[in-house]
Design an enzyme around this catalytic site. Structure first.
Site, PDB file in Angstrom:
ATOM      1  N   ARG A 200       0.851  -1.686  -0.383  1.00 41.67           N
ATOM      2  CA  ARG A 200      -0.237  -0.783  -0.326  1.00 41.67           C
ATOM      3  C   ARG A 200       0.520   1.287  -0.073  1.00 41.67           C
ATOM      4  O   ARG A 200       1.736   1.423   1.003  1.00 41.67           O
ATOM      5  CB  ARG A 200      -0.792   0.032   1.268  1.00 41.67           C
ATOM      6  CG  ARG A 200      -2.338  -0.978   1.135  1.00 41.67           C
ATOM      7  CD  ARG A 200      -2.655  -0.530   2.340  1.00 41.67           C
ATOM      8  NE  ARG A 200      -3.726  -1.936   2.450  1.00 41.67           N
ATOM      9  CZ  ARG A 200      -4.865  -1.739   3.225  1.00 41.67           C
ATOM     10  NH1 ARG A 200      -5.737  -1.153   3.922  1.00 41.67           N
ATOM     11  NH2 ARG A 200      -6.076  -2.598   2.738  1.00 41.67           N
TER      12      ARG A 200
ATOM     13  N   GLY B  77      -5.235 -12.301  -0.859  1.00 42.88           N
ATOM     14  CA  GLY B  77      -5.494 -12.554   0.387  1.00 42.88           C
ATOM     15  C   GLY B  77      -6.396 -11.593   0.610  1.00 42.88           C
ATOM     16  O   GLY B  77      -6.694 -11.964   1.639  1.00 42.88           O
TER      17      GLY B  77
ATOM     18  N   ARG C 117     -10.331 -10.461   1.313  1.00 47.06           N
ATOM     19  CA  ARG C 117     -11.923 -10.866   1.029  1.00 47.06           C
ATOM     20  C   ARG C 117     -12.451 -11.302   0.056  1.00 47.06           C
ATOM     21  O   ARG C 117     -12.171 -10.589  -0.951  1.00 47.06           O
ATOM     22  CB  ARG C 117     -12.765 -10.042   2.077  1.00 47.06           C
ATOM     23  CG  ARG C 117     -12.071 -10.293   3.932  1.00 47.06           C
ATOM     24  CD  ARG C 117     -12.770  -9.471   4.621  1.00 47.06           C
ATOM     25  NE  ARG C 117     -14.848  -9.814   4.466  1.00 47.06           N
ATOM     26  CZ  ARG C 117     -15.036  -9.377   5.332  1.00 47.06           C
ATOM     27  NH1 ARG C 117     -15.187  -7.782   6.287  1.00 47.06           N
ATOM     28  NH2 ARG C 117     -16.720  -9.400   5.753  1.00 47.06           N
TER      29      ARG C 117
ATOM     30  N   ASP D 173      -1.453   1.923  -5.333  1.00 43.90           N
ATOM     31  CA  ASP D 173      -2.801   2.800  -4.979  1.00 43.90           C
ATOM     32  C   ASP D 173      -3.017   1.962  -5.438  1.00 43.90           C
ATOM     33  O   ASP D 173      -4.131   2.562  -6.240  1.00 43.90           O
ATOM     34  CB  ASP D 173      -2.769   4.858  -4.782  1.00 43.90           C
ATOM     35  CG  ASP D 173      -3.651   4.690  -4.425  1.00 43.90           C
ATOM     36  OD1 ASP D 173      -5.545   4.258  -4.032  1.00 43.90           O
ATOM     37  OD2 ASP D 173      -4.438   6.105  -4.214  1.00 43.90           O
TER      38      ASP D 173
ATOM     39  N   ASP E 155      -3.561 -20.621   9.266  1.00 47.73           N
ATOM     40  CA  ASP E 155      -2.368 -19.426   8.227  1.00 47.73           C
ATOM     41  C   ASP E 155      -1.627 -20.119   7.327  1.00 47.73           C
ATOM     42  O   ASP E 155      -1.387 -19.951   6.291  1.00 47.73           O
ATOM     43  CB  ASP E 155      -2.068 -18.595   9.423  1.00 47.73           C
ATOM     44  CG  ASP E 155      -3.297 -17.279   9.809  1.00 47.73           C
ATOM     45  OD1 ASP E 155      -4.339 -17.267   9.236  1.00 47.73           O
ATOM     46  OD2 ASP E 155      -2.809 -16.176  10.779  1.00 47.73           O
TER      47      ASP E 155
ATOM     48  N   GLY F  11     -13.188 -13.157  10.239  1.00 50.45           N
ATOM     49  CA  GLY F  11     -12.904 -14.381  10.708  1.00 50.45           C
ATOM     50  C   GLY F  11     -11.225 -14.040  11.250  1.00 50.45           C
ATOM     51  O   GLY F  11     -10.584 -13.027  10.714  1.00 50.45           O
ATOM     52  N   HIS F  12     -10.745 -14.831  12.279  1.00 47.12           N
ATOM     53  CA  HIS F  12      -8.931 -15.468  11.975  1.00 47.12           C
ATOM     54  C   HIS F  12      -8.528 -17.028  12.363  1.00 47.12           C
ATOM     55  O   HIS F  12      -9.667 -17.594  12.302  1.00 47.12           O
ATOM     56  CB  HIS F  12      -8.178 -14.498  13.266  1.00 47.12           C
ATOM     57  CG  HIS F  12      -8.655 -13.019  13.190  1.00 47.12           C
ATOM     58  ND1 HIS F  12      -7.247 -12.396  11.785  1.00 47.12           N
ATOM     59  CD2 HIS F  12      -8.512 -12.218  13.639  1.00 47.12           C
ATOM     60  CE1 HIS F  12      -7.638 -11.106  12.099  1.00 47.12           C
ATOM     61  NE2 HIS F  12      -8.560 -11.152  13.101  1.00 47.12           N
ATOM     62  N   ASP F  13      -7.438 -17.017  12.890  1.00 48.18           N
ATOM     63  CA  ASP F  13      -7.358 -18.459  12.569  1.00 48.18           C
ATOM     64  C   ASP F  13      -7.553 -19.233  13.435  1.00 48.18           C
ATOM     65  O   ASP F  13      -8.670 -20.404  12.670  1.00 48.18           O
ATOM     66  CB  ASP F  13      -5.415 -18.615  12.910  1.00 48.18           C
ATOM     67  CG  ASP F  13      -4.833 -20.000  12.855  1.00 48.18           C
ATOM     68  OD1 ASP F  13      -5.011 -20.760  13.686  1.00 48.18           O
ATOM     69  OD2 ASP F  13      -4.191 -20.037  11.870  1.00 48.18           O
TER      70      ASP F  13
ATOM     71  N   ARG G  85     -13.992  -5.681  -7.116  1.00 45.86           N
ATOM     72  CA  ARG G  85     -14.006  -4.290  -7.221  1.00 45.86           C
ATOM     73  C   ARG G  85     -13.183  -3.364  -7.424  1.00 45.86           C
ATOM     74  O   ARG G  85     -13.422  -2.321  -7.847  1.00 45.86           O
ATOM     75  CB  ARG G  85     -14.779  -4.316  -5.679  1.00 45.86           C
ATOM     76  CG  ARG G  85     -16.030  -4.967  -5.196  1.00 45.86           C
ATOM     77  CD  ARG G  85     -16.846  -4.641  -4.194  1.00 45.86           C
ATOM     78  NE  ARG G  85     -16.416  -4.427  -3.185  1.00 45.86           N
ATOM     79  CZ  ARG G  85     -16.180  -5.790  -2.643  1.00 45.86           C
ATOM     80  NH1 ARG G  85     -17.135  -6.573  -2.567  1.00 45.86           N
ATOM     81  NH2 ARG G  85     -15.576  -5.995  -1.015  1.00 45.86           N
TER      82      ARG G  85
END
Length: 360
Positions: free
Chosen positions: A37, A87, A89, A64, A160, A129-131, A95
């Site tokens: 980024r 990775g 969502r 960007d 992960d 969510g997470h691992d 989009r």
């Protein structure tokens, strides 16, 4: 020369599995550009995660993703790439204009690797969510930990990195092989729930044979067996005991000066009492005393090392498992000791495009 020399991969920077997958592919010799980024795009949090290990071996290129000018240059990079990994969502890349349809229109042979927690579809696909959430839904978390305690988080190795990053790498490599034959790329959907469930395949097989119980902490490989678990030592250290086979178990009993007749290996009803006996015995010596006592035997007793200690262990030093205290690339090929690639440099997007022209 590493096996993936000549392969070009665009990594859309992220957290967790995609970062680890980018490191693995770069360690294996691929030329990976990590699209980070840019300052104009906001947060620099991704640049702070991974550091000298997870971000090694590839150049960072600030982008960007919402800029139309930057988009044209990213599409130019994709036209010369063999694979993309991301990775985000589900739907985010589409989009932004970087979904599989858009990138493969410019490069039909492009492999598009995606890794998420829940997968690209299904009722939970759009949920956060997470691992721990992903491996909880896969069934494997339930099997981890003591019988009288809640399940123990296994760091973030199972979701992960095992179920996510490693299976993403496997999928991308398989698709790259196919693309060389067909000229068409695939979209790889690596979901941590899928991957973690797959990693648990052995335990489903054992359960189907009546050899595994859904009760935690009472099975052969989950700490229920007294000969396959860790024990505390007098100095506060720990040893790992993995004496599964009968002759290994016999060597364990010999090292503990126990009569085999008093310690039958597979009397499950006697396991709790035998574990208590082992606990008391291991508390009589320091960790490294036990390591010396069992060294050179078949008892499968080893010290539990800290991250710092592991880098200093003679075996790891001889193997080159760590380099300057950090994990070195693995696996190795033809017996050659892997050496961490040089750290990547920072490139502007224009420099990256100039350096990475479409192969002729």
């Amino acid at each position: 020369m590493q096996p993936l020399a000549g392969i070009r991969i665009l990594e859309f920077d992220g957290l967790g599995p995609v970062t680890f997958a980018g490191m693995m592919l770069a360690d294996l010799g691929a030329e990976v550009l990590r699209l980070t980024r840019s300052a104009s795009a906001g947060a620099a949090v991704f640049d702070e995660v991974g550091g000298a290990v997870l971000h090694r071996a590839r150049s960072a290129v600030p982008v960007d993703l919402k800029s139309s000018a930057d988009r044209d240059r990213v599409l130019a990079l994709a036209a010369g790439a063999d694979a993309v990994i991301e990775g985000f969502r589900p739907g985010v890349m589409e989009r932004l204009g970087y979904g599989p349809e858009a990138l493969q229109a410019a490069n039909p042979r492009l492999v598009f690797g995606r890794v998420t927690g829940w997968g690209q579809d299904g009722p939970l696909a759009d949920q956060v969510g997470h691992d721990l959430n992903y491996i909880g839904l896969s069934g494997v978390l339930h099997a981890m930990g003591s019988a009288d305690r809640p399940p123990t988080p296994p760091l973030n190795l199972v979701g992960d990195y095992g179920g996510g990053a490693m299976l993403l790498v496997v999928g991308v490599l398989a698709a790259l092989v196919e693309a060389r034959t067909t000229g068409r790329g695939r979209v790889v959907d690596a979901a941590m729930t899928d991957g973690a469930a797959l990693l648990g395949g052995l335990f489903h097989a054992l359960r189907g044979q009546g050899l595994w119980s859904d009760r935690r902490g009472v099975n052969l490989l989950d700490g229920g067996a007294p000969f396959y678990r860790c024990y505390a030592c007098r100095d506060g250290g720990f040893v790992a005991v993995a004496a599964l086979e009968p002759r290994f178990y016999a060597a364990l009993l010999a090292g503990l000066a126990l009569d085999p007749a008093e310690a039958p290996q597979h009397d499950v009803a006697a396991w709790p009492a035998l574990a208590a006996r082992f606990e008391a015995l291991f508390l009589e010596r320091d960790r490294d005393d036990w390591a010396s006592r069992f060294a050179g035997t078949e008892a499968c007793v080893t010290p539990v090392l800290s991250l710092t200690e592991a880098a200093l262990h003679p075996h790891n030093r001889a193997r080159g498992t760590f380099h300057d205290g950090l994990p070195a690339p693995a696996p190795r090929f033809d017996g050659a000791r892997p050496v961490p690639p040089d750290a990547g440099v920072g490139l502007s997007l224009d420099e990256a495009v100039a350096q990475w022209s479409v192969p002729g």
